[in-house]
Design an enzyme around this catalytic site. Structure first.
Site, PDB file in Angstrom:
ATOM      1  NE  ARG A 121      42.850  37.148  42.564  1.00 61.98           N
ATOM      2  CZ  ARG A 121      44.011  36.956  41.932  1.00 61.98           C
ATOM      3  NH1 ARG A 121      44.055  36.354  40.773  1.00 61.98           N
ATOM      4  NH2 ARG A 121      45.123  37.387  42.457  1.00 61.98           N
TER       5      ARG A 121
ATOM      6  CG  ASN B 190      42.005  40.544  41.458  1.00 59.56           C
ATOM      7  OD1 ASN B 190      41.210  40.085  42.266  1.00 59.56           O
ATOM      8  ND2 ASN B 190      43.289  40.668  41.736  1.00 59.56           N
TER       9      ASN B 190
END
Length: 95
Positions: free
Chosen positions: A24, A42
């Site tokens: 990320r 997530n």
């Protein structure tokens, strides 16, 4: 993005070993480098969901990055969805 180019929303679901490996963070860094807005988070099933808005060309560059193998972790599949931009996003967040 004021050059008249179409502004779109890319939603990408990234499958593989992509949680807990800096995926990320690297996605955010690339998106900011490209001048995109949106977020990466997530998912409960182990995927990372990426939402980005910008020109089709720049969103395409982010998608190619996600598919490139140059990201942290190991990407096995990227499922993409394209739509018109919804707006209301600022910056690019890790959620």
């Amino acid at each position: 993005m004021s050059n008249g180019a179409e502004v779109v929303r890319l939603t990408a679901w990234v499958h593989g070993r992509v949680q807990g490996v800096g995926f990320r963070w690297s996605t955010r860094a690339k998106a900011l480098e490209l001048g995109l807005v949106g977020w990466a988070r997530n998912a409960r099933d182990g995927r990372v969901e990426v939402v980005a808005e910008g020109t089709r060309q720049l969103c395409g560059e982010l998608l190619r990055y996600l598919q490139s193998g140059d990201t942290p972790g190991q990407v096995t599949t990227v499922v993409e969805q394209w739509a018109g931009a919804k707006g209301g996003l600022t910056g690019f967040a890790e959620r």
